[in-house]
Design an enzyme around this catalytic site. Structure first.
Site, PDB file in Angstrom:
ATOM      1  N   GLU A  40       0.859  -1.354   0.037  1.00 38.25           N
ATOM      2  CA  GLU A  40       0.129  -0.074  -0.035  1.00 38.25           C
ATOM      3  C   GLU A  40       0.858   1.360  -0.125  1.00 38.25           C
ATOM      4  O   GLU A  40       1.247   1.702   0.948  1.00 38.25           O
ATOM      5  CB  GLU A  40      -0.924   0.043   1.281  1.00 38.25           C
ATOM      6  CG  GLU A  40      -2.061   1.268   1.306  1.00 38.25           C
ATOM      7  CD  GLU A  40      -2.952   1.128   2.432  1.00 38.25           C
ATOM      8  OE1 GLU A  40      -3.566   2.162   2.619  1.00 38.25           O
ATOM      9  OE2 GLU A  40      -2.751   0.512   3.299  1.00 38.25           O
ATOM     10  N   LYS A  47      -2.308  -2.204  -3.109  1.00 30.02           N
ATOM     11  CA  LYS A  47      -3.742  -1.263  -2.618  1.00 30.02           C
ATOM     12  C   LYS A  47      -3.052   0.365  -2.838  1.00 30.02           C
ATOM     13  O   LYS A  47      -2.460   0.918  -2.005  1.00 30.02           O
ATOM     14  CB  LYS A  47      -3.623  -1.660  -1.173  1.00 30.02           C
ATOM     15  CG  LYS A  47      -4.988  -0.581  -0.678  1.00 30.02           C
ATOM     16  CD  LYS A  47      -5.056  -0.960   0.918  1.00 30.02           C
ATOM     17  CE  LYS A  47      -6.206  -0.195   1.345  1.00 30.02           C
ATOM     18  NZ  LYS A  47      -6.581  -0.820   2.896  1.00 30.02           N
TER      19      LYS A  47
END
Length: 282
Positions: free
Chosen positions: A124, A166
């Site tokens: 992420e 992500k």
């Protein structure tokens, strides 16, 4: 919420929650309860974004110390994926190359350790919405960040087929005077991902990053509606605020049924958005 497992395939737990149990189902451990629903338990393993030494307006995510042992314990306790969030801030003279590289390197080391332990790493790198920057600036910074992240993943022998990316969507800064519309966000986000995310990556699960619930759903829906036949990866959601906000507002501390109904509606809306379909209120 009855039927939630139709739309939510995994839940990211904090260490505290990972070790807790339900109160309405005979004190079943959360991990066991999720498994019984067919929902995969995951675990957040970073220890937060801290001030990046030498770069006071930027942050570095910490948590690598002792991570191998923690990951092995989480796997034995039932976790099957993990999450690590890096934070990239946009301003007049940032992000610096040093900040992007340091966070990308940490993400890569984390991902490698996850795969060693049998866990799927959620990678992420979040370029924050905060600021007055335009959507074009967001595109530029996200592109820079993704390029360095995948360079570091490859250098650290991370198997790209075994990660979930992500990322943020390509959107205007929260305080930008010109807010891009849904079509523009979908177009520029897809282009950025298509040009910078290797096709070996099986899935991209967007963060919501402060978007409203409706906008986060609409952006995902439009991308899948317009570009699904051009995608080498699955495009889905891993929302926090944009999934929980409606439920919390409806719940208001006591209205359980209203909270559950709102959560199911939002989860179903996002689930349909992964197919490029919209759900409207009845």
């Amino acid at each position: 919420s009855e039927g939630l497992e139709k739309y939510i395939s995994g839940v990211i737990l904090f260490d505290e929650t990972f070790r807790q149990s339900t109160t309405c189902n005979d004190n079943t451990p959360f991990v066991e309860y999720l498994n019984s629903m067919g929902v995969i338990p995951g675990i957040k393993v970073d220890t937060g974004a801290k001030v990046f030494a030498g770069f006071p307006n930027e942050k570095i995510t910490e948590g690598l110390d002792g991570l191998r042992d923690r990951l092995q314990e989480y796997y034995k306790s039932g976790a099957r994926f993990a999450k690590w969030r890096a934070v990239i801030t946009i301003d007049s003279d940032i992000p610096s190359d040093a900040c992007i590289l340091a966070n990308a390197h940490a993400l890569a080391r984390y991902a490698s350790l996850c795969q060693e332990s049998g866990l799927v790493p959620i990678v992420e790198p979040e370029v924050l919405m905060d600021g007055t920057h335009t959507i074009e600036t967001c595109y530029e910074i996200t592109q820079r960040t993704l390029n360095v992240v995948f360079e570091q993943l490859c250098l650290n022998h991370v198997m790209l087929e075994g990660i979930v990316l992500k990322p943020n969507m390509i959107i205007s800064g929260l305080n930008c005077a010109a807010q891009a519309d849904v079509n523009k966000v979908a177009e520029m986000t897809f282009k950025c991902l298509k040009d910078n995310v290797p096709s070996e990556v099986p899935g991209i699960a967007f963060l919501s990053g402060g978007q409203s619930s409706d906008l986060a759903t609409a952006h995902l829906c439009r991308m899948n509606e317009k570009y699904s036949d051009q995608m080498p990866w699955n495009l889905t959601f891993s929302y926090g605020r944009a999934l929980q906000h409606d439920a919390l507002n409806a719940w208001k501390g006591s209205n359980r049924d209203a909270g559950q109904k709102a959560l199911i509606f939002r989860a179903k809306s996002n689930g349909l958005a992964t197919y490029g379909k919209a759900l409207t209120h009845s």
